[in-house]
Design an enzyme around this catalytic site. Structure first.
Site, PDB file in Angstrom:
ATOM      1  N   THR A 263       0.837  -1.201   0.000  1.00 53.71           N
ATOM      2  CA  THR A 263       0.000   0.000   0.000  1.00 53.71           C
ATOM      3  C   THR A 263       0.866   1.242   0.000  1.00 53.71           C
ATOM      4  OG1 THR A 263      -0.018   0.230   2.410  1.00 53.71           O
ATOM      5  CG2 THR A 263      -1.754  -1.126   1.430  1.00 53.71           C
ATOM      6  N   ASP A 264       0.302   2.341  -0.490  1.00 59.22           N
ATOM      7  CA  ASP A 264       0.867   3.626  -0.107  1.00 59.22           C
ATOM      8  C   ASP A 264       0.587   3.778   1.389  1.00 59.22           C
ATOM      9  OD1 ASP A 264       2.002   6.153  -0.096  1.00 59.22           O
ATOM     10  OD2 ASP A 264       1.042   6.741  -1.967  1.00 59.22           O
ATOM     11  N   TRP A 265       1.239   4.717   2.010  1.00 56.44           N
ATOM     12  CA  TRP A 265       1.206   4.798   3.471  1.00 56.44           C
ATOM     13  C   TRP A 265      -0.206   5.159   3.957  1.00 56.44           C
ATOM     14  CZ3 TRP A 265       4.989   2.561   1.861  1.00 56.44           C
ATOM     15  CH2 TRP A 265       6.128   2.260   2.600  1.00 56.44           C
ATOM     16  N   ASP A 266      -0.768   4.255   4.790  1.00 55.84           N
ATOM     17  CA  ASP A 266      -2.111   4.400   5.349  1.00 55.84           C
ATOM     18  C   ASP A 266      -3.206   4.326   4.290  1.00 55.84           C
ATOM     19  OD1 ASP A 266      -1.257   4.785   8.096  1.00 55.84           O
ATOM     20  OD2 ASP A 266      -0.598   6.782   7.485  1.00 55.84           O
ATOM     21  N   ALA A 267      -2.955   3.622   3.206  1.00 61.95           N
ATOM     22  CA  ALA A 267      -3.948   3.508   2.132  1.00 61.95           C
ATOM     23  C   ALA A 267      -4.737   2.210   2.196  1.00 61.95           C
ATOM     24  CB  ALA A 267      -3.261   3.608   0.774  1.00 61.95           C
TER      25      ALA A 267
END
Length: 779
Positions: A263-267
């Site tokens: 994931t992108d960060w916190d996605a």
């Protein structure tokens, strides 16, 4: 598409992944359920400053992983370089399909040296390169991180970056997958009534997905990319990190991806659904949706243990494939101190042999778009004057993509009105939002957000000009105040250099494609100075029509984001020590209205809590769009001037054998069907240097595929030619280059028909034209 059964999506270890998969399967077989689970999500730690961490499993020899930003250099550390940005790499356009003796590919060299720094710092996964966004939204906050608005150019440069990074043993994380074209609504937010507004949904058809947005990712996969990063947005109303069509269907089945998806960060927005849709790793922390809950999901059958084994195998196989199990690979995060402001052990990743690459990369990304009466190069001027906020080094801190407030994210920036109280020509925009896209605190060498980087020094334009003035005996004067009042200085100068910029950052789209203050500053100087040269450090497309036709504006340079050697590179070009050879990786229109709807989708969405963005234009973005609408441009895609001149001649187009199969039939390896890359035709042409000095030209080939856009870039070759000499360029065209996506057959199709062939120096300067006939067997 419904969720595909995880049992048919297991990484197969085809091609050069075979050995890594054998080793990974053996290691994973030794792991407990909890250990396999722990590979799939990041952990918080104060042991290092890595953006993400996967813990080690010492008993089986797995050392763990450090994941770290970014595409322009190692972020949040010291003793590393700040490289030219993605958009600068695209502008310099040093493409060769292979590395030839006349000029090694700078895109590869840049990535190779950058990869060496990531490795020395103990980084296993470099979070780059960026090949999406693709510049659909002209004011997109992250357009500067990628090389181009064109998928072909972006794909080739992205592929070279993957090879360069991974040749150093560093996993490249190609991002952002997929159709991530604006920053507004990129993450869920709360509205005024405390209701959750979901991320923007990029609503895109199958043909557009394949022919435009997927194209550069496919090139990166073919180059061997071991990691793909999901984007924040939704795709057809399903979050990218849990979209089975894009992850299971396109990425892992159609394109045979063998590495892992992060994931992108916190996605991450789901647990079971994300795992079954094809997500392999959550960052920076997976406790919310996975963690202990994930262990329970495997035990109760919500997610099969075969899917967990596949996730773990993909991660470990990537680790093995890049040789990160070897004892010579540094410990994860060894050079990434948790707090740079406190005493720490220094890991020096700087090397002398990177310096030529940094300099040449900075030089070749500058694009000269206007040069009246050979105003440039400068010829030992007696008096040179400098104006504009972008000329000097930042007042405080090293450059790290910061705006005037030193805020690396540049959100909600509103400058005080009193700061410009005496600026008459800016009065109309004092209350406008344009200031959020201008870095007033000094020269702009890199954009903002996670793509930013800070080097060991910054060569600012004013500093480099002072050094040159010392060497030449020139009088150099400057007035970089908000309201330059040195009218006499302007009148007396041999040349006046005006420096402006266009700032952009992650998490915030630009307010527009120009700003009235900067344009007013240029016009104020040009009103008095007969030889006004404009230099723009731009993090994306920047309009120039408010000053481009001013008779005293004699030269305009799009300087992009050159990294730490910015000033040195520029001065070498201004004085003719180096020749301009950069080309625009985007089109520059005359007015914002020419772009129609290519701005971010704002709060006018009719769907309230579920913002929607319909990609109704299909593949008609950038020059494809302007061609279809017959819009006159200020500067077209692929345009750029030189201190010499070139002519094209001798076009030769080979034939394609009649009865060639319409569809690929080869085996699927990472990157798709292997025969998509078969060369089916070749185009040759001659480029002559008709000027009086050596220069480099980027010969470009465009193809008009039946029932498609008027033309699409399908090759380019940068050739350095002595004055009066000629060079032959050759463009091998693959099956994929000439195909269009068949939504019924779900394959790339070579159509029977006549294909237009164009060769020249830009998308609208194509003097050589011919056709290529194809008779395909569609059985």
């Amino acid at each position: 598409m419904a969720n595909l059964s995880p049992s048919i999506l297991l990484g197969k270890g085809t091609g050069d992944w075979a050995d890594a998969y054998v080793k990974a399967a053996e290691l994973v077989a030794q792991l407990t359920l909890e250990e396999k689970n722990n590979l799939t999500y990041g952990i918080a730690t104060t042991e290092n400053g890595c953006s993400g961490n996967i813990p080690a499993i010492p008993r089986v020899g797995f050392t763990g992983m450090c994941l770290q930003d970014a595409g322009q250099g190692v972020r949040f550390t010291d003793f590393v370089n700040s490289y030219p940005s993605g958009i600068h790499v695209g502008a310099r356009a040093t493409l060769k399909r292979e590395i030839n003796s006349w000029n090694k590919t700078l895109a590869h060299d840049r990535a190779w040296h950058m990869g060496g720094e990531f490795r020395k710092k103990g980084v296993q996964v470099a979070l780059g390169p960026v090949v999406g966004p693709l510049g659909r939204v002209v004011t997109g906050g992250r357009n500067w991180e990628g090389p181009s608005n064109d998928p072909y150019l972006g794909g080739v440069m992205g592929a070279e970056s993957v090879r360069g990074l991974q040749d150093q043993g560093v996993i490249s994380s190609v991002k952002h997958f997929i159709a991530n074209e604006q920053e507004l609504y990129r993450n869920p937010t709360l509205d005024a009534e405390n209701r959750t507004v979901q991320s923007i949904s990029s609503n895109i058809d199958d043909k557009t997905m394949h022919e435009l947005y997927l194209w550069p990712f496919q090139d990166a996969l073919k180059a061997g990319a071991a990691n793909i990063m999901c984007s924040y947005n939704r795709i057809n109303n399903s979050y990218a990190s849990q979209n089975s069509k894009t992850l299971n269907g396109i990425l892992k089945t159609e394109l045979g991806f063998e590495g892992f998806v992060v994931t992108d960060w916190d996605a991450q927005h789901a647990g079971v659904a994300a795992a079954n849709a094809g997500l392999d790793m959550a960052m920076p922390d997976g406790q919310t949706f996975w963690g202990n809950n994930f262990t329970e999901a495997f035990k109760n059958g919500s997610v099969s243990e075969a899917r967990l084994d596949d996730m773990a195998t993909r991660i470990i196989a990537s680790w093995y494939k890049l040789g990160q199990d070897e004892s010579s690979y540094p410990k994860p995060g060894v050079g990434m101190p948790y707090n740079l402001s406190e005493p720490h052990d220094i890991v020096n990743a700087l090397t002398a042999d990177a310096r030529p690459v940094l300099f040449e990369g900075a030089v070749e990304g500058h694009v000269l778009v206007k040069n009246v009466n050979k105003s440039l190069p400068l010829r030992s001027p007696k008096l040179l004057s400098v104006f504009g906020y972008d000329a000097k080094a930042p007042d405080a801190y090293m450059p790290n993509g910061q705006n005037i407030l030193g805020n690396a994210w540049a959100i909600g920036f509103e400058p005080a009105i009193s700061h410009f109280s005496d600026l008459s020509f800016a009065a109309a925009v004092i209350d406008a939002p344009y200031y959020s896209q201008v870095a007033f605190n000094g020269t702009l060498s890199v954009g903002g957000g996670s793509g930013a980087s800070a080097g060991p020094y910054l060569s600012a334009p004013l500093d480099a000009l002072q050094q040159r003035a010392y060497e030449d005996g020139t009088v150099l004067m400057w007035d970089t105040s908000d309201v330059p009042g040195a009218t006499g200085l302007m009148e007396a100068s041999d040349a006046c250099l005006v420096f402006i910029n266009a700032f952009a950052t992650e998490a915030s789209d630009r307010a527009g494609a120009y700003d009235d203050y900067s344009d007013g500053l240029i016009n104020q100087v040009a009103t008095t100075c007969a030889n006004t040269i404009v230099v723009i450090h731009n993090a994306g497309t920047r309009l120039v029509d408010q000053f481009a036709d001013h008779p005293n504006v004699t030269a305009i340079i799009f300087a992009h984001l050159p990294g730490q050697d910015s000033g040195r590179a520029l001065v070498s070009l201004l004085y003719g020590d180096e020749n301009f050879s950069g080309k625009l990786p985007y089109s520059v229109a005359k007015n914002e209205s020419d772009y129609e709807n290519f701005f971010h989708v704002g709060a006018t969405t009719p769907y309230g809590l579920f913002p929607q963005d319909d990609f109704d234009e299909g593949v008609l973005t950038d020059y494809r769009y302007f061609d279809a609408k017959n819009i006159t441009l200020r500067y077209e895609f692929g345009f750029g001037l030189s201190y010499t001149s070139f002519e094209f001649s001798g076009l030769e187009v080979s034939s394609v054998e009649d009865g060639i199969a319409a569809y690929p039939s080869g085996a699927i390896e990472q990157g798709g069907a292997i025969d998509l890359w078969d060369i089916v035709a070749t185009v040759n042409a001659t480029v002559q240097n008709t000027g009086d000095r050596t220069g480099a030209e980027v010969a470009q080939i465009y193809i008009g595929i039946p029932n498609g856009p008027v033309k699409q870039l399908r090759g380019f070759d940068k050739v350095k030619i002595p004055a009066g000499k000629s060079v032959q360029v050759s463009f091998p065209l693959t099956r994929r280059d000439l195909s269009s996506w068949d939504v019924v057959a779900q394959k790339w199709q070579l159509q029977s028909g006549s294909y237009d062939v164009f060769v020249g120096s830009s998308s609208r300067n194509l003097p050589l034209r011919s056709t290529l006939s194809i008779v395909a067997d569609e059985r």
